[in-house]
Scaffold this active site. Sequence first.
Site, short mmCIF file in Angstrom:
data_model
loop_
_atom_site.label_atom_id
_atom_site.label_comp_id
_atom_site.label_asym_id
_atom_site.label_seq_id
_atom_site.Cartn_x
_atom_site.Cartn_y
_atom_site.Cartn_z
N LYS A 77 23.95 34.15 35.17
CA LYS A 77 23.85 34.77 36.49
C LYS A 77 23.04 36.06 36.32
O LYS A 77 23.22 36.78 35.32
CB LYS A 77 25.27 35.10 36.98
CG LYS A 77 25.32 35.74 38.35
CD LYS A 77 26.77 36.02 38.75
CE LYS A 77 26.92 36.58 40.13
NZ LYS A 77 28.32 36.82 40.51
N SER A 152 29.78 34.68 44.75
CA SER A 152 28.39 35.06 44.67
C SER A 152 27.61 34.32 43.58
O SER A 152 26.39 34.33 43.59
CB SER A 152 28.29 36.56 44.41
OG SER A 152 28.91 36.90 43.18
N SER A 176 34.09 35.05 42.69
CA SER A 176 32.71 34.59 42.60
C SER A 176 32.42 33.52 41.55
O SER A 176 31.32 32.98 41.52
CB SER A 176 31.78 35.76 42.36
OG SER A 176 31.54 36.41 43.57
N1 GLN Z 1 33.18 37.11 47.79
C1 GLN Z 1 33.69 38.28 47.17
C2 GLN Z 1 32.89 39.48 47.59
O1 GLN Z 1 31.97 39.30 48.30
C3 GLN Z 1 33.71 38.10 45.69
C4 GLN Z 1 32.52 38.59 44.99
C5 GLN Z 1 32.61 38.48 43.51
O2 GLN Z 1 33.59 37.97 42.96
N2 GLN Z 1 31.61 39.02 42.84
O3 GLN Z 1 33.17 40.57 47.21
#
Ligand code: GLN
Length: 477
Positions: A77, A152, A176
């Site tokens: 990532k 994400s 994420s």
């Molecule tokens: N969807 C969550 C957010 O937007 C999780 C993001 C993540 O785990 N990096 O913060």
Amino acid sequence: MFTFTSIAVYHQELKDNHTSCVEAVKHFIHQIETKKHLNAFLEVFADEALVQAQKLDEQRAQGQKMKKLHGVIVGLKDVISYKDHKLSAASKILTNYKAVYNATVVERLLAEGAIIIGRQNCDEFAMGSSNENSAFGKVLNDADNERVPGGSSGGSAVAIQAGLCMISLGSDTGGSVRQPADFCGVIGLKPSYGRVSRYGLIAYASSFDQIGIFSKNLEDVALTLEVIAGKDDYDSTVRNEPVETYSSAVTQEKKYRIAYIKQTLEHPYLNEEVKAAIYDYIEKLRQAGHRVEPIDFEYLDYVVPAYYVLTTAEASTNLSRYDGVKFGLQTKETTTDLTDFYKKNRSAGFGKEVKRRIMLGSFVLSSLYYDSYFTKAQKVRQIVAQKSQEIFSIYDALISPTAPTTAFKFAEKNHDATEMYLADIYTVFANLAGIPGISLPLFKSKLGIPFGLQVMTNQMKELPLLNLSRQMVQIKG
Ligand code: GLN
């Protein structure tokens, strides 16, 4: 023709001279090219990966023993530092930035013979649940191109789903890794906070962030965890507990005591099909000899607000370093005022969602509102931690849906931030409590969209987590 099922099978094929690392790299480069429309990779290190593969093949030809991840092709990532390679966090603000050192996880992967194939697309600064927040375009779900891959770490999940690499590393601050794994029908593990070093991971919310693993099979997740986990002098939040041999221990036949929070399955946001599948599956777990019991947690509706208050607060300080002075985007507009210079760079460099979070985070930390938001959210975090300890003093594991719906369509939720944030209702508990969680791909909707189930255990209990998971994937959904 090259096919990949697991690292163990791949290694056996290498030993039998049925394939080579070069062949494997060529195969994945071809796959990435064929599936370019998915937009899973921001950059592919094709030439380098081939050189590395060649070297590994030569070493083996000379009789050298294979290391744990010999020739294993890994995608990162784009929030994980790989020295001398671009690192963007899918943001314009990091235009032309190159990592100046390797993340600890990258060091450890390379030391065990892994080949890094490229940088994977994601939501900008890992903020999002649908991958619609990348400055470099959305990632498509390979099961249905009109649907989001989750976020994400969407690019990392799709890379596994579509067979573009063997392992992906993502980051999980509030879900994420687990939520995109759920949406794409692959396995996604978020280890305990402190199990894996965050050194070299671009910080979003440091007291939540954890690097996680995507794969199609549990053995490979276990092996990768074994390689990347453990004490690191560069990250003092990593715990000292020795790294267990996750890969060889995932074999015990043990019956588990499993809890599920009633409120999670009775929540009005939970899609009926997901709900029915999980209730059904709970019966199957019971038939397999596990004890599965409902418990109560009356504060479920507070976890998402608490998560967003705390993480935006941390993000607002973590992201203050991006000012365009020493690296990253510098606008051409001229100004003689320093504050104005920062503003211009940050306004041009950050996307809408990142700006929203920086503002929200600054607001909840402001002296007038600190107690009503930040302090309160910390109290919720404390309650979650206590609840988690209470659960694990009785039960081995906690299960829940990974997400309230299956992969939704593009633009379905991105007009309404609150609705998007609610997609994280089941995943943020583990981050607030610092416990490990895994999403297992067990089900398919009537429309053929994959979805999964989340399993959590107590802090540092990755071994029983993986062991129970192995039993669970054998019990079909
Ligand atoms: N969807 C969550 C957010 O937007 C999780 C993001 C993540 O785990 N990096 O913060």
